[in-house]
Scaffold this motif. Structure first.
Motif, PDB file in Angstrom:
ATOM      1  N   VAL A  22       0.866  -1.179   0.000  1.00 25.77           N
ATOM      2  CA  VAL A  22       0.000   0.000   0.000  1.00 25.77           C
ATOM      3  C   VAL A  22       0.900   1.225   0.000  1.00 25.77           C
ATOM      4  CG1 VAL A  22      -1.925   1.176   1.111  1.00 25.77           C
ATOM      5  CG2 VAL A  22      -1.639  -1.298   1.430  1.00 25.77           C
ATOM      6  N   HIS A  23       0.594   2.180  -0.851  1.00 27.44           N
ATOM      7  CA  HIS A  23       1.411   3.381  -0.960  1.00 27.44           C
ATOM      8  C   HIS A  23       0.828   4.515  -0.118  1.00 27.44           C
ATOM      9  CE1 HIS A  23       4.017   1.762  -4.104  1.00 27.44           C
ATOM     10  NE2 HIS A  23       2.928   1.094  -4.468  1.00 27.44           N
ATOM     11  N   GLU A  24       1.682   5.392   0.319  1.00 23.01           N
ATOM     12  CA  GLU A  24       1.265   6.480   1.193  1.00 23.01           C
ATOM     13  C   GLU A  24       0.206   7.336   0.509  1.00 23.01           C
ATOM     14  OE1 GLU A  24       3.293   9.665   4.269  1.00 23.01           O
ATOM     15  OE2 GLU A  24       4.485   8.856   2.613  1.00 23.01           O
ATOM     16  N   GLY A  25      -0.868   7.606   1.239  1.00 23.65           N
ATOM     17  CA  GLY A  25      -1.941   8.435   0.704  1.00 23.65           C
ATOM     18  C   GLY A  25      -2.967   7.689  -0.122  1.00 23.65           C
ATOM     19  N   GLU A  26      -2.804   6.383  -0.270  1.00 26.73           N
ATOM     20  CA  GLU A  26      -3.771   5.582  -1.024  1.00 26.73           C
ATOM     21  C   GLU A  26      -4.953   5.178  -0.151  1.00 26.73           C
ATOM     22  OE1 GLU A  26      -1.878   2.893  -4.562  1.00 26.73           O
ATOM     23  OE2 GLU A  26      -1.820   2.062  -2.544  1.00 26.73           O
ATOM     24  N   VAL A  80      -1.820   5.014   9.261  1.00 29.92           N
ATOM     25  CA  VAL A  80      -2.666   4.132   8.452  1.00 29.92           C
ATOM     26  C   VAL A  80      -3.962   3.872   9.209  1.00 29.92           C
ATOM     27  CG1 VAL A  80      -2.880   1.897   7.324  1.00 29.92           C
ATOM     28  CG2 VAL A  80      -0.654   3.025   7.406  1.00 29.92           C
ATOM     29  N   LYS A  83      -7.641  11.748   3.106  1.00 32.36           N
ATOM     30  CA  LYS A  83      -6.724  11.239   2.078  1.00 32.36           C
ATOM     31  C   LYS A  83      -5.967  12.399   1.429  1.00 32.36           C
ATOM     32  CE  LYS A  83      -6.951   9.642  -2.710  1.00 32.36           C
ATOM     33  NZ  LYS A  83      -5.679   8.929  -2.807  1.00 32.36           N
ATOM     34  N   THR A  86      -3.284   7.288   4.746  1.00 35.92           N
ATOM     35  CA  THR A  86      -3.352   6.003   4.049  1.00 35.92           C
ATOM     36  C   THR A  86      -4.454   5.177   4.702  1.00 35.92           C
ATOM     37  OG1 THR A  86      -0.966   6.125   3.675  1.00 35.92           O
ATOM     38  CG2 THR A  86      -2.019   3.971   3.382  1.00 35.92           C
TER      39      THR A  86
END
Length: 251
Positions: free
Chosen positions: A43-47, A172, A198, A203
């Motif tokens: 999982v990427h940051e901000g997703e 997260v 977001k 995330t």
């Protein structure tokens, strides 16, 4: 055979953005029941990632395993958050490095007001989410700050549960069935809030039976079936693939 993912890049995406949360070859059990069967994803940051599948596919178990709740018991694999090894931590340690799990039952503390629920969760001093800022995010909670939390409506309790997680300045947000039992207008309000946080870099992983709503909100989707991953890609791909939706999501 599992191949350890490159933590600097998600092989399922044409991007060089670093993975913020990485799960590799994770296995977990409830007693002798083999629930999470060697899954790997990034999982990427901000997703916003939608974690989907039919009932019993292992979605909630995956969330709880990431949060290191101790049930189910993770027996193998690695979980990394911002270069920190969650798989080597107890649940209380994982909570201090930025994970916030909002369970399906919300777990609002009886006998405490809205504000007391938030104060109990908040780190001191707050870095990103002061209580007043949380009231700006959820005006309904500000209006009911002196009301006992368990007497709120279902939608307001869900807002309080999310606000309480944010009060810990998490990195997260893990949401388990956040729309369960809520009117569509309240779901709309919660979704607007998730989009807002977001935009500020949060995330989020969302487990939700209302798969269409989750997919419309999410950037990417991971679909589970009997404890394993059958799809990892964009949410748009799932929305456009009728056979995939019918076979694994019954929509």
């Amino acid at each position: 055979m599992n191949v350890k993912p490159d933590f600097s890049k998600n092989a399922n995406q044409a991007t060089t953005a670093p993975a913020f949360l990485s799960v590799w070859d994770m296995h977990a059990y409830y007693g002798e029941s083999y629930i999470v069967q060697g899954i790997s994803f990034n999982v990427h940051e901000g997703e916003i990632l939608a974690l989907l599948g039919r009932n019993g596919a292992g979605k909630t178990s995956t969330l709880r395993s990431i949060a290191r709740t101790g049930s189910p018991m993770v027996t193998q694999g690695e979980i990394w958050l911002d270069h920190k090894p969650l798989h080597l931590m107890e649940s209380y340690e994982a909570a201090t490095v930025g994970l916030g799990l909002v369970p399906e039952d919300r777990r609002i503390i009886p006998g405490l007001t809205v504000e007391e629920n938030l104060q109990l969760a908040q780190i001191a001093p707050p870095i990103g989410w002061s209580i007043e800022r949380l009231y700006e995010l959820f005006p309904r909670l500000g209006e009911r700050r002196k009301q006992e939390g368990v007497t709120l409506s279902g939608g307001e309790q869900q807002m309080l549960a999310i606000a309480r997680a944010l009060a810990r300045d998490i990195k997260v947000l893990l949401l388990d069935e956040p729309y369960e039992g809520l009117a569509p207008v309240i779901v709309d309000e919660i979704e607007k809030t998730l989009v807002h946080i977001k935009e500020q870099g949060m995330t989020t992983i969302i487990v939700e039976q209302n798969a269409v709503r989750a997919l419309e909100l999410a950037d990417r989707a991971v679909i589970l079936d009997t404890g394993g991953i059958v799809f990892d890609g964009t949410a748009a791909e799932v929305l456009e693939n009728h056979e995939l939706r019918a076979e694994y999501l019954a929509i």
